[in-house]
Design an enzyme around this catalytic site. Structure first.
Site, PDB file in Angstrom:
ATOM      1  N   GLY A 233      33.664 -28.531  24.985  1.00 27.17           N
ATOM      2  CA  GLY A 233      32.845 -27.343  25.141  1.00 27.17           C
ATOM      3  C   GLY A 233      33.418 -26.122  24.433  1.00 27.17           C
ATOM      4  O   GLY A 233      34.554 -26.111  23.944  1.00 27.17           O
ATOM      5  N   HIS A 234      32.612 -25.057  24.385  1.00 28.44           N
ATOM      6  CA  HIS A 234      32.985 -23.842  23.652  1.00 28.44           C
ATOM      7  C   HIS A 234      34.230 -23.187  24.239  1.00 28.44           C
ATOM      8  O   HIS A 234      34.459 -23.169  25.442  1.00 28.44           O
ATOM      9  CB  HIS A 234      31.821 -22.845  23.659  1.00 28.44           C
ATOM     10  CG  HIS A 234      31.408 -22.403  25.017  1.00 28.44           C
ATOM     11  ND1 HIS A 234      31.992 -21.350  25.676  1.00 28.44           N
ATOM     12  CD2 HIS A 234      30.442 -22.863  25.854  1.00 28.44           C
ATOM     13  CE1 HIS A 234      31.416 -21.176  26.846  1.00 28.44           C
ATOM     14  NE2 HIS A 234      30.478 -22.093  26.992  1.00 28.44           N
ATOM     15  N   THR A 235      35.075 -22.707  23.337  1.00 31.19           N
ATOM     16  CA  THR A 235      36.273 -21.924  23.659  1.00 31.19           C
ATOM     17  C   THR A 235      37.321 -22.733  24.418  1.00 31.19           C
ATOM     18  O   THR A 235      38.202 -22.170  25.071  1.00 31.19           O
ATOM     19  CB  THR A 235      35.916 -20.636  24.439  1.00 31.19           C
ATOM     20  OG1 THR A 235      34.677 -20.103  23.956  1.00 31.19           O
ATOM     21  CG2 THR A 235      36.962 -19.559  24.228  1.00 31.19           C
TER      22      THR A 235
ATOM     23  N   SER B 167      35.874 -23.289  27.970  1.00 36.75           N
ATOM     24  CA  SER B 167      37.050 -22.481  28.327  1.00 36.75           C
ATOM     25  C   SER B 167      38.087 -23.239  29.135  1.00 36.75           C
ATOM     26  O   SER B 167      38.931 -22.631  29.797  1.00 36.75           O
ATOM     27  CB  SER B 167      36.618 -21.213  29.087  1.00 36.75           C
ATOM     28  OG  SER B 167      35.750 -20.435  28.296  1.00 36.75           O
TER      29      SER B 167
END
Length: 364
Positions: free
Chosen positions: A261-263, A281
């Site tokens: 997933g993002h970040t 995150s």
């Protein structure tokens, strides 16, 4: 025509020849031969499926007892695991049977059928005039290299792959057929992006309009940074970050169909097995090992060297020290106790009902 792997194995001829080859190719394995040096090597198979003339391997004492009943003729065994060759058979003891298998399979792969490496720039490739592509790089049929993209020396971009605008790919990388490297992506040296992987798509970020309740996409403005000597499996997705890059450290390996997933921050030397999904995150520490179909939510931390067993459903931070498993994931020692207790629930229920009846009888 290149010889098939079976023909290559047959060309080795014997246990003695194989031992000499391993000593030459991987001296750190320190191969030692016991038994019949002339034992034939004509195939390579698991210990239970092997036939006469096959080579097999034993990595740990858990599999040692199977050698006696196996039809294999030659075995690679990790040093410290004691095996007797038997009549007409041979045992090659090495520092690590797994490392010896990897070495041997690497040699066989050189002769196995595979996607041919592109040579130069294919006439159907679309390479933007502002892209930086060295002479040593290779671009396959119908591949696309976008504006301002940069390829390193000897990097291969196979057929139908896309290297988007401004993407930077290091030296000696391989972008396999159909892979997509989208803007904001940076790749280190000697990294492989396998077929149909997507690197740098927008993360799954939405908020809700306060008046209408309609989902509103949150733009993701950062990118993806992947280190050197990594492998991103076929069909895997690594989403771009929202305000800072999604990062993957050096020597990390993703199996097929993995979602990052993002970040997220994924450390170095991490191994993630197929169908694992990691929420945004999340931090995965160095040397962590994640089994297949693990689910990890947003904003948790997986400690360095932590181990998550296949199918684990993580609900919070995970520390190292022992494997975590189960749904929800717990340390294995605790999970075993809980599992053992659930197996006794039926008899415990019967006992409890009997006790209730006795208490009611006494009260009456």
């Amino acid at each position: 025509m290149r010889p098939a792997p079976e023909q290559v194995l047959e060309a080795l001829g014997s246990a003695g020849a194989l031992c000499h080859l391993l000593a030459a190719k991987a001296p750190d394995l320190q191969p030692e031969l016991a038994g019949h040096a002339g034992a034939p090597v004509r195939g390579f198979e698991s210990i239970d499926q092997a036939r006469d003339g096959d080579l097999t391997f034993v990595r740990s004492p858990d599999y040692a007892a199977r050698w006696a009943d196996s039809k294999a003729t030659v075995v690679l065994v990790t040093r410290g695991v004691e095996l007797e060759p038997g009549d007409g058979r041979a045992v090659i003891t090495v520092a690590s049977a797994d490392a010896a298998v990897a070495t041997l399979l690497g040699m066989l792969a050189e002769h196995a059928p595979s996607e041919p490496a592109p040579q130069g720039k294919h006439p159907t490739a679309a390479v933007h005039e502002t892209a930086t592509v060295p002479e040593s790089a290779s671009i396959g049929a119908h591949a696309t290299i976008g504006p301002g993209a940069t390829l390193g020396e000897r990097t291969q971009v196979h057929s139908g792959a896309t290297v988007g605008a401004g993407v930077v790919v290091g030296h000696d990388c391989v972008v396999h057929p159909g892979a997509r490297l989208l803007p904001g992506t940076r790749i280190g040296d000697r990294t492989q992006i396998l077929a149909n992987a997507v690197i740098g798509a927008d993360g799954f970020g939405f908020t809700t309009h306060p008046a209408t309740g309609v989902p509103i996409r949150i733009p993701h403005l950062a990118g993806v940074s992947i280190g050197s000597d990594c492998e991103i499996g076929a069909g895997s997705c690594v989403d771009r970050g929202k305000l800072r890059d999604t990062t993957i450290g050096d020597h990390t390996k993703l199996d097929n169909l993995v979602q990052i997933g993002h970040t997220c921050t994924v450390g170095s030397r991490v191994r993630i097995c197929g169908c694992t999904a990691i929420g945004g995150s999340t931090v995965v520490g160095d040397d962590a090992l994640l089994g297949g179909a693990v689910c990890i939510p947003d904003n948790v931390t997986i400690a360095p060297k932590a181990i998550l067993g296949g199918g684990a459903m993580v609900t919070g931070n995970v520390r190292a020290g022992e494997p975590w498993m189960g749904f929800p994931a717990r340390p294995w020692s605790r999970n075993k106790r809980i599992h053992a207790a659930t197996l006794r629930l039926d008899s415990m229920r019967t006992t409890l009902l009997d006790l209730v009846k006795r208490v009611k009888k006494l009260e009456s």
